[in-house]
Design a protein around this motif. Structure first.
Motif, PDB file in Angstrom:
ATOM      1  N   UNK A   2       0.894  -1.157   0.000  1.00 45.59           N
ATOM      2  CA  UNK A   2       0.000   0.000   0.000  1.00 45.59           C
ATOM      3  C   UNK A   2       0.935   1.210   0.000  1.00 45.59           C
ATOM      4  N   UNK A   3       0.464   2.365   0.464  1.00 47.87           N
ATOM      5  CA  UNK A   3       1.363   3.493   0.628  1.00 47.87           C
ATOM      6  C   UNK A   3       2.439   3.075   1.626  1.00 47.87           C
ATOM      7  N   UNK A   4       3.697   3.155   1.214  1.00 44.73           N
ATOM      8  CA  UNK A   4       4.766   2.510   1.972  1.00 44.73           C
ATOM      9  C   UNK A   4       6.006   3.378   2.025  1.00 44.73           C
ATOM     10  N   UNK A   5       6.846   3.098   3.010  1.00 40.49           N
ATOM     11  CA  UNK A   5       8.219   3.593   3.041  1.00 40.49           C
ATOM     12  C   UNK A   5       9.087   2.521   2.394  1.00 40.49           C
ATOM     13  N   UNK A   6       9.800   2.888   1.343  1.00 36.56           N
ATOM     14  CA  UNK A   6      10.536   1.941   0.512  1.00 36.56           C
ATOM     15  C   UNK A   6      11.981   2.414   0.401  1.00 36.56           C
ATOM     16  N   UNK A   7      12.920   1.471   0.322  1.00 36.30           N
ATOM     17  CA  UNK A   7      14.324   1.839   0.129  1.00 36.30           C
ATOM     18  C   UNK A   7      14.471   2.644  -1.167  1.00 36.30           C
ATOM     19  N   UNK A   8      15.244   3.739  -1.103  1.00 38.14           N
ATOM     20  CA  UNK A   8      15.367   4.603  -2.287  1.00 38.14           C
ATOM     21  C   UNK A   8      15.964   3.853  -3.468  1.00 38.14           C
ATOM     22  N   UNK A   9      16.770   2.816  -3.211  1.00 43.67           N
ATOM     23  CA  UNK A   9      17.374   2.072  -4.315  1.00 43.67           C
ATOM     24  C   UNK A   9      16.332   1.416  -5.212  1.00 43.67           C
ATOM     25  N   UNK A  10      15.127   1.228  -4.695  1.00 44.70           N
ATOM     26  CA  UNK A  10      14.070   0.605  -5.487  1.00 44.70           C
ATOM     27  C   UNK A  10      13.257   1.614  -6.303  1.00 44.70           C
ATOM     28  N   UNK A  11      13.525   2.904  -6.136  1.00 42.36           N
ATOM     29  CA  UNK A  11      12.734   3.899  -6.867  1.00 42.36           C
ATOM     30  C   UNK A  11      12.803   3.695  -8.376  1.00 42.36           C
ATOM     31  N   UNK A  12      13.986   3.468  -8.973  1.00 41.81           N
ATOM     32  CA  UNK A  12      13.995   3.224 -10.425  1.00 41.81           C
ATOM     33  C   UNK A  12      13.192   2.003 -10.836  1.00 41.81           C
ATOM     34  N   UNK A  13      13.074   1.020  -9.933  1.00 42.67           N
ATOM     35  CA  UNK A  13      12.364  -0.205 -10.245  1.00 42.67           C
ATOM     36  C   UNK A  13      10.851  -0.054 -10.101  1.00 42.67           C
ATOM     37  N   UNK A  14      10.410   1.119  -9.704  1.00 46.03           N
ATOM     38  CA  UNK A  14       8.978   1.395  -9.622  1.00 46.03           C
ATOM     39  C   UNK A  14       8.527   2.430 -10.651  1.00 46.03           C
ATOM     40  N   UNK A  15       9.449   2.841 -11.503  1.00 45.64           N
ATOM     41  CA  UNK A  15       9.086   3.859 -12.496  1.00 45.64           C
ATOM     42  C   UNK A  15       8.098   3.330 -13.527  1.00 45.64           C
ATOM     43  N   UNK A  16       8.133   2.023 -13.798  1.00 42.18           N
ATOM     44  CA  UNK A  16       7.133   1.459 -14.715  1.00 42.18           C
ATOM     45  C   UNK A  16       5.723   1.641 -14.150  1.00 42.18           C
ATOM     46  N   UNK A  17       5.593   1.535 -12.817  1.00 37.38           N
ATOM     47  CA  UNK A  17       4.286   1.744 -12.198  1.00 37.38           C
ATOM     48  C   UNK A  17       3.867   3.210 -12.325  1.00 37.38           C
ATOM     49  N   UNK A  18       4.816   4.109 -12.201  1.00 36.01           N
ATOM     50  CA  UNK A  18       4.522   5.528 -12.371  1.00 36.01           C
ATOM     51  C   UNK A  18       4.075   5.820 -13.794  1.00 36.01           C
ATOM     52  N   UNK A  19       4.756   5.198 -14.783  1.00 38.17           N
ATOM     53  CA  UNK A  19       4.369   5.385 -16.181  1.00 38.17           C
ATOM     54  C   UNK A  19       2.948   4.881 -16.424  1.00 38.17           C
ATOM     55  N   UNK A  20       2.629   3.733 -15.864  1.00 34.05           N
ATOM     56  CA  UNK A  20       1.277   3.195 -16.046  1.00 34.05           C
ATOM     57  C   UNK A  20       0.242   4.112 -15.388  1.00 34.05           C
TER      58      UNK A  20
END
Length: 354
Positions: free
Chosen positions: A41-59
């Motif tokens: 859900x809305x979460x605190x996530x390690x910053x190193x994973x931010x690039x790996x969530x950009x596909x979700x942002x694009x969607x």
């Protein structure tokens, strides 16, 4: 009732820690090690994973995997959302109430103003992120390049397939052993995305297919997982803890059926309003309905329920220590236990007093 939900999982693992450390990790300028985004859900996530969530942002920008109301807002009022983004770009960090033309909320918990909805669309789309939180926990938004560490902003964007494999690797390390659904749920991957990523990890030998006695579905094991010689855990666990958030997995692992009853009418509740499971060793031994009475400076145990087969003499000393640690962590003077009349059966077992 106790503390904000994101604070308690760290207490379960670390004991009475200084929450200011977590604030620095999450909101401490460009040296932060955590960022806010949609994980489980809305979460605190390690910053190193931010690039790996950009596909979700694009969607999200395309209206996929996002709240329907936010997607509708973008479709119907794109100029308004763009104006909100421009205002943050010009004015700097802003909360919803700071917007020049944000509108008013509708009064309910989720009765967001139009400005708040625009900010949340921009957050989901990755065009804004959380700069900090105000004392009332209002999110303050800013541009990612003004918030995140420079090396994260400059990091290349992986292909969605590789990004999703990395999210599953992270889930597997956290869970140790899990079904496909368990792994997908950790970052809420769709069945299609999750199965493709999982197949790639199995083919590469990064996950091992295994069978677990009593589980109806195949499971997968992180090859680096190690079985400890002793398990000495004693922890009160938030209902929003990663150990508990996939309820079916908790039931498969511990034989522990949990349903949060915050939204259940009081007289229909089986265990209480804000119930925390108590992990002892490798099992859930009890569940307690807890409340921090800050005016009286007491941690209240409103009700207590032992799980089947639990020995009260075994559980009471570690539970007392854990409650004492929690009371001190919350800045309370002590703990008040319930009267026997407050105890009701756990599951279908006879109620026992601690």
């Amino acid at each position: 009732m106790l503390a904000r939900a994101h604070l308690v999982p760290f207490f379960s693992r670390l004991g009475p820690y200084d929450t200011a450390h977590l604030d620095r990790l999450a909101y401490g300028g460009k040296r932060r090690r955590l960022f806010e985004y949609w994980g489980h859900e809305a979460s605190l996530i390690r910053v190193e994973l931010q690039p790996h969530l950009r596909w979700r942002m694009e969607r999200a920008r395309a209206g996929q995997g996002i709240y329907r109301g936010l997607a509708k807002l973008r479709a119907e009022q794109p100029a308004f959302i763009d104006a909100v983004l421009d205002e943050v770009r010009r004015a700097g960090p802003l909360a919803a109430r700071d917007l020049a033309d944000g509108g008013r909320g509708r009064g309910s918990w989720w009765g967001w103003s139009e400005g708040k909805r625009a900010l949340e669309w921009l957050f989901w789309a990755g065009l804004l992120t959380t700069r900090t939180r105000r004392p009332g926990f209002d999110r303050v938004y800013d541009l990612p390049e003004r918030v995140l560490p420079p090396e994260i902003v400059a990091a290349p964007t992986p292909e969605p397939a590789e990004a999703q494999r990395e999210l599953l690797r992270t889930a597997a390390r956290a869970l140790g052993i899990a079904t496909e659904r368990d792994l997908r749920d950790y970052f809420r991957l769709t069945p299609e995305d999750g199965r493709t990523a999982l197949a790639g990890l199995v083919e590469a030998g990064e996950l091992m297919p295994v069978e677990v006695a009593g589980w109806s579905n195949p499971a997968y094991l992180d090859p680096n997982a190690r079985f400890p010689r002793r398990i000495k855990a004693a922890a009160l666990v938030s209902p929003f803890d990663p150990l508990m958030w996939e309820r079916s997995r908790a039931e498969r692992l511990f034989g522990f059926r949990y349903r949060i009853e915050i939204y259940t009418t009081a007289h229909k509740r089986e265990h209480g309003y804000y119930v925390l499971p108590f992990l002892l060793g490798d099992r859930i031994a009890a569940r307690l309905d807890l409340k921090a009475d800050r005016q009286a400076s007491r941690l209240l145990v409103l009700s207590q329920h032992l799980e089947p087969g639990t020995d009260p003499a075994e559980i009471r000393p570690p539970l007392e220590r854990e409650l004492g640690d929690m009371a001190r962590w919350l800045g309370l003077a002590g703990t008040d236990w319930p009267k026997p009349a407050l105890t009701r059966p756990a599951l279908a077992s006879p109620a026992q007093e601690l």
